[in-house]
Design a protein around this motif. Structure first.
Motif, PDB file in Angstrom:
ATOM      1  N   GLN A  63      -2.913   8.305   0.178  1.00  0.00           N
ATOM      2  CA  GLN A  63      -1.936   7.251   0.481  1.00  0.00           C
ATOM      3  C   GLN A  63      -1.198   7.880   2.042  1.00  0.00           C
ATOM      4  OE1 GLN A  63       0.133   7.317  -2.927  1.00  0.00           O
ATOM      5  NE2 GLN A  63      -1.804   6.553  -3.905  1.00  0.00           N
ATOM      6  N   VAL A  64      -0.935   6.821   2.690  1.00  0.00           N
ATOM      7  CA  VAL A  64      -0.144   6.956   3.921  1.00  0.00           C
ATOM      8  C   VAL A  64       1.086   5.976   3.860  1.00  0.00           C
ATOM      9  CG1 VAL A  64       0.242   7.137   6.386  1.00  0.00           C
ATOM     10  CG2 VAL A  64      -2.076   7.770   5.100  1.00  0.00           C
ATOM     11  N   TRP A  65       2.325   6.495   3.907  1.00  0.00           N
ATOM     12  CA  TRP A  65       3.583   5.752   3.839  1.00  0.00           C
ATOM     13  C   TRP A  65       4.275   6.025   5.230  1.00  0.00           C
ATOM     14  CZ3 TRP A  65       5.198   3.112  -0.654  1.00  0.00           C
ATOM     15  CH2 TRP A  65       4.460   3.329  -1.592  1.00  0.00           C
ATOM     16  N   VAL A  66       4.782   4.863   5.746  1.00  0.00           N
ATOM     17  CA  VAL A  66       5.581   5.000   6.908  1.00  0.00           C
ATOM     18  C   VAL A  66       6.757   3.992   6.832  1.00  0.00           C
ATOM     19  CG1 VAL A  66       5.809   4.608   9.670  1.00  0.00           C
ATOM     20  CG2 VAL A  66       3.773   5.440   8.611  1.00  0.00           C
ATOM     21  N   ASP A  67       7.956   4.524   6.791  1.00  0.00           N
ATOM     22  CA  ASP A  67       9.106   3.815   6.580  1.00  0.00           C
ATOM     23  C   ASP A  67       9.198   2.966   5.463  1.00  0.00           C
ATOM     24  OD1 ASP A  67      11.747   2.899   7.689  1.00  0.00           O
ATOM     25  OD2 ASP A  67      10.952   1.256   8.464  1.00  0.00           O
ATOM     26  N   GLY A  68       8.695   3.673   4.319  1.00  0.00           N
ATOM     27  CA  GLY A  68       8.699   2.949   3.067  1.00  0.00           C
ATOM     28  C   GLY A  68       7.764   1.956   2.750  1.00  0.00           C
ATOM     29  N   GLU A  69       6.682   2.073   3.764  1.00  0.00           N
ATOM     30  CA  GLU A  69       5.767   0.802   3.581  1.00  0.00           C
ATOM     31  C   GLU A  69       4.347   1.827   3.589  1.00  0.00           C
ATOM     32  OE1 GLU A  69       5.077  -3.389   5.469  1.00  0.00           O
ATOM     33  OE2 GLU A  69       5.778  -1.801   6.899  1.00  0.00           O
ATOM     34  N   GLU A  70       3.547   1.124   2.511  1.00  0.00           N
ATOM     35  CA  GLU A  70       2.148   2.088   2.200  1.00  0.00           C
ATOM     36  C   GLU A  70       1.414   1.425   3.327  1.00  0.00           C
ATOM     37  OE1 GLU A  70       0.590   2.291  -1.624  1.00  0.00           O
ATOM     38  OE2 GLU A  70      -1.241   3.253  -0.792  1.00  0.00           O
ATOM     39  N   ILE A  71       0.800   2.101   4.469  1.00  0.00           N
ATOM     40  CA  ILE A  71      -0.145   1.689   5.640  1.00  0.00           C
ATOM     41  C   ILE A  71      -1.192   1.471   5.081  1.00  0.00           C
ATOM     42  CG2 ILE A  71      -1.130   2.627   7.656  1.00  0.00           C
ATOM     43  CD1 ILE A  71       1.575   1.743   8.215  1.00  0.00           C
ATOM     44  N   THR A  72      -1.841   2.469   3.826  1.00  0.00           N
ATOM     45  CA  THR A  72      -3.236   2.365   3.582  1.00  0.00           C
ATOM     46  C   THR A  72      -3.275   1.204   2.542  1.00  0.00           C
ATOM     47  OG1 THR A  72      -2.055   4.097   1.970  1.00  0.00           O
ATOM     48  CG2 THR A  72      -3.993   4.725   3.628  1.00  0.00           C
ATOM     49  N   ARG A  73      -2.451   0.512   2.312  1.00  0.00           N
ATOM     50  CA  ARG A  73      -2.656  -0.900   1.490  1.00  0.00           C
ATOM     51  C   ARG A  73      -2.465  -2.295   2.171  1.00  0.00           C
ATOM     52  NH1 ARG A  73      -0.685  -0.444  -4.544  1.00  0.00           N
ATOM     53  NH2 ARG A  73      -1.016  -2.751  -4.223  1.00  0.00           N
ATOM     54  N   LEU A  74      -2.153  -2.051   3.525  1.00  0.00           N
ATOM     55  CA  LEU A  74      -1.835  -3.275   4.304  1.00  0.00           C
ATOM     56  C   LEU A  74      -3.146  -3.791   4.882  1.00  0.00           C
ATOM     57  CD1 LEU A  74       1.032  -2.106   6.545  1.00  0.00           C
ATOM     58  CD2 LEU A  74       1.132  -3.520   4.509  1.00  0.00           C
ATOM     59  N   GLU A  75      -3.275  -5.223   5.043  1.00  0.00           N
ATOM     60  CA  GLU A  75      -4.137  -5.942   5.436  1.00  0.00           C
ATOM     61  C   GLU A  75      -4.008  -5.880   7.151  1.00  0.00           C
ATOM     62  OE1 GLU A  75      -6.534  -7.885   3.703  1.00  0.00           O
ATOM     63  OE2 GLU A  75      -5.573  -7.454   1.888  1.00  0.00           O
ATOM     64  N   GLU A  76      -5.032  -6.277   7.803  1.00  0.00           N
ATOM     65  CA  GLU A  76      -5.098  -6.019   9.381  1.00  0.00           C
ATOM     66  C   GLU A  76      -3.741  -6.595   9.905  1.00  0.00           C
ATOM     67  OE1 GLU A  76      -5.812  -4.834  12.866  1.00  0.00           O
ATOM     68  OE2 GLU A  76      -6.872  -4.067  10.883  1.00  0.00           O
ATOM     69  N   ARG A  77      -3.673  -7.857   9.259  1.00  0.00           N
ATOM     70  CA  ARG A  77      -2.341  -8.831  10.053  1.00  0.00           C
ATOM     71  C   ARG A  77      -0.981  -8.237   9.818  1.00  0.00           C
ATOM     72  NH1 ARG A  77       0.551 -13.569   8.373  1.00  0.00           N
ATOM     73  NH2 ARG A  77       0.004 -12.666   6.134  1.00  0.00           N
ATOM     74  N   ASP A  78      -0.967  -7.549   8.632  1.00  0.00           N
ATOM     75  CA  ASP A  78       0.365  -6.764   8.262  1.00  0.00           C
ATOM     76  C   ASP A  78       0.549  -5.555   9.022  1.00  0.00           C
ATOM     77  OD1 ASP A  78       1.312  -8.969   6.710  1.00  0.00           O
ATOM     78  OD2 ASP A  78       0.150  -8.174   4.977  1.00  0.00           O
ATOM     79  N   LEU A  79      -0.593  -4.964   9.220  1.00  0.00           N
ATOM     80  CA  LEU A  79      -0.848  -3.759   9.945  1.00  0.00           C
ATOM     81  C   LEU A  79      -0.427  -3.615  11.214  1.00  0.00           C
ATOM     82  CD1 LEU A  79      -1.790  -0.873   9.279  1.00  0.00           C
ATOM     83  CD2 LEU A  79      -4.024  -1.671   9.733  1.00  0.00           C
ATOM     84  N   ARG A  80      -0.639  -4.832  11.904  1.00  0.00           N
ATOM     85  CA  ARG A  80      -0.327  -5.044  13.262  1.00  0.00           C
ATOM     86  C   ARG A  80       1.092  -5.126  13.318  1.00  0.00           C
ATOM     87  NH1 ARG A  80      -2.930 -10.236  15.372  1.00  0.00           N
ATOM     88  NH2 ARG A  80      -4.501  -9.754  13.481  1.00  0.00           N
ATOM     89  N   PHE A  81       1.963  -5.755  12.235  1.00  0.00           N
ATOM     90  CA  PHE A  81       3.200  -5.734  12.336  1.00  0.00           C
ATOM     91  C   PHE A  81       3.819  -4.639  12.045  1.00  0.00           C
ATOM     92  CE2 PHE A  81       6.925  -8.668  10.791  1.00  0.00           C
ATOM     93  CZ  PHE A  81       6.646  -9.472  11.869  1.00  0.00           C
ATOM     94  N   ALA A  82       3.413  -3.862  11.195  1.00  0.00           N
ATOM     95  CA  ALA A  82       3.680  -2.350  10.875  1.00  0.00           C
ATOM     96  C   ALA A  82       3.731  -1.630  12.071  1.00  0.00           C
ATOM     97  CB  ALA A  82       3.171  -1.834   9.706  1.00  0.00           C
ATOM     98  N   ARG A  83       2.747  -1.637  12.829  1.00  0.00           N
ATOM     99  CA  ARG A  83       2.447  -0.640  13.961  1.00  0.00           C
ATOM    100  C   ARG A  83       3.290  -0.916  15.110  1.00  0.00           C
ATOM    101  NH1 ARG A  83      -3.408  -2.144  14.479  1.00  0.00           N
ATOM    102  NH2 ARG A  83      -4.369  -0.691  12.950  1.00  0.00           N
ATOM    103  N   GLN A  84       4.297  -1.934  15.083  1.00  0.00           N
ATOM    104  CA  GLN A  84       5.324  -2.232  15.914  1.00  0.00           C
ATOM    105  C   GLN A  84       6.473  -1.034  15.688  1.00  0.00           C
ATOM    106  OE1 GLN A  84       6.970  -6.091  16.610  1.00  0.00           O
ATOM    107  NE2 GLN A  84       4.857  -6.775  17.167  1.00  0.00           N
ATOM    108  N   LYS A  85       6.408  -0.824  14.533  1.00  0.00           N
ATOM    109  CA  LYS A  85       7.418   0.581  14.028  1.00  0.00           C
ATOM    110  C   LYS A  85       6.975   1.818  14.795  1.00  0.00           C
ATOM    111  CE  LYS A  85       8.568  -1.217   9.432  1.00  0.00           C
ATOM    112  NZ  LYS A  85       8.351  -0.692   8.069  1.00  0.00           N
ATOM    113  N   ILE A  86       5.781   1.905  15.326  1.00  0.00           N
ATOM    114  CA  ILE A  86       5.239   3.232  15.743  1.00  0.00           C
ATOM    115  C   ILE A  86       4.883   3.129  16.897  1.00  0.00           C
ATOM    116  CG2 ILE A  86       3.152   4.774  15.461  1.00  0.00           C
ATOM    117  CD1 ILE A  86       2.976   3.443  12.532  1.00  0.00           C
TER     118      ILE A  86
END
Ligand code: ADP
Ligand code: ADP
Length: 234
Positions: A63-86
């Motif tokens: 598993q990969v976690w970034v800022d409390g969120e498990e990146i490896t569980r995210l769907e593409e749509r949420d992933l795009r959102f999460a990537r704004q933190k990176i």
């Protein structure tokens, strides 16, 4: 801020090629505000690891976690959102060559749907921070390597990420320019508390900027700790 738990990554076999185990049993914890270096020879698995952190690639296990969120569980749509933190900067800058410096930095803000006023405020501030205000209307081809990377840094910071991933960010630059880019990154880390994760094959980069380091070899982390601990003289 970033956590990799028991990561394995095997690229499947392709026509004429065997499968490749790029990462095996990788565990890393990178604290908020750290400047963390991953060093290793070509083929050690550094880029694969970075691509896992921003979700461009999925691990085979772990598993990969970034800022409390498990990146490896995210769907593409949420992933795009999460990537704004990176944010990410690259060896060859990856700028848009048909757009000006100003437009390059504005681009991720436009994609994020920010207002014109907000974009102008933000871009002008970032260009000032990286020392490129007077080059706002230049095209990337008119800039030096160091200036191009400054544009890369400004663009990467546009959406106020919590993490900045640096992929061999100074490997295409001469030593003097490398020093000034590393100094800028260090200042930005100090001013904003942004977490920096950088991969490099250059010991000098790790020594001059990193607090902590992991050494990779053949897909494994073979040593990790503070730079002092890992590179202590025998
Ligand atoms: P580094 O960044 O340290 O040079 P990489 O992560 O690029 O290491 O590569 C690790 C291993 O995975 C290498 O053997 C490489 O050939 C392999 N590899 C990297 N990307 C791919 C890919 N997309 N498909 C198949 N094998 C890959
Ligand atoms: P100069 O050429 O002296 O840098 P400009 O007239 O080009 O001045 O820029 C004036 C202001 O407009 C600056 O704050 C600059 O950052 C901003 N700016 C430059 N390019 C654009 C653009 N494409 N869209 C919006 N504002 C811009």
């Amino acid at each position: 801020m970033i956590q990799l738990k028991d990561i394995g990554k095997t690229y499947p076999p392709r026509q004429g090629f065997d499968g490749v185990t790029a990462l095996e049993g990788v565990n890393l914890t990178i604290e908020k505000g750290d400047i963390f270096g991953i060093i290793g020879r070509s083929g050690a698995g550094k880029s694969t690891l970075l691509r896992l952190v921003n979700g461009l690639e999925s691990p085979t296990s772990g598993q990969v976690w970034v800022d409390g969120e498990e990146i490896t569980r995210l769907e593409e749509r949420d992933l795009r959102f999460a990537r704004q933190k990176i944010g990410m900067i690259f060896q060859h800058f990856n700028l848009l060559w048909s757009r000006t410096v100003w437009e390059n930095v504005a681009f991720p803000l436009e994609v994020a749907g920010k207002s014109k006023t907000e974009i102008k405020r933000k871009v002008d501030g970032l260009l000032e921070r990286v020392g490129l205000t007077d080059r706002a209307n230049a095209y990337p081809s008119q800039l030096s390597g160091g200036q191009k990377q400054r544009v890369g840094i400004a663009r990467a910071l546009a959406n106020d990420p919590k993490v900045l991933l640096c992929d061999e960010a100074t490997s295409a630059l001469d030593p003097e320019t490398t020093t000034s880019i590393l100094k800028l990154l260090k200042e930005i880390n100090r001013e904003t508390g942004i977490t920096l994760l950088l991969i490099t094959h250059e010991m000098s980069v790790v020594r001059s900027i990193c607090h902590r380091v992991a050494v990779m070899e053949e897909g494994r982390v073979i040593e990790k700790g503070t730079v002092k601990e890992v590179f202590r003289n025998p």
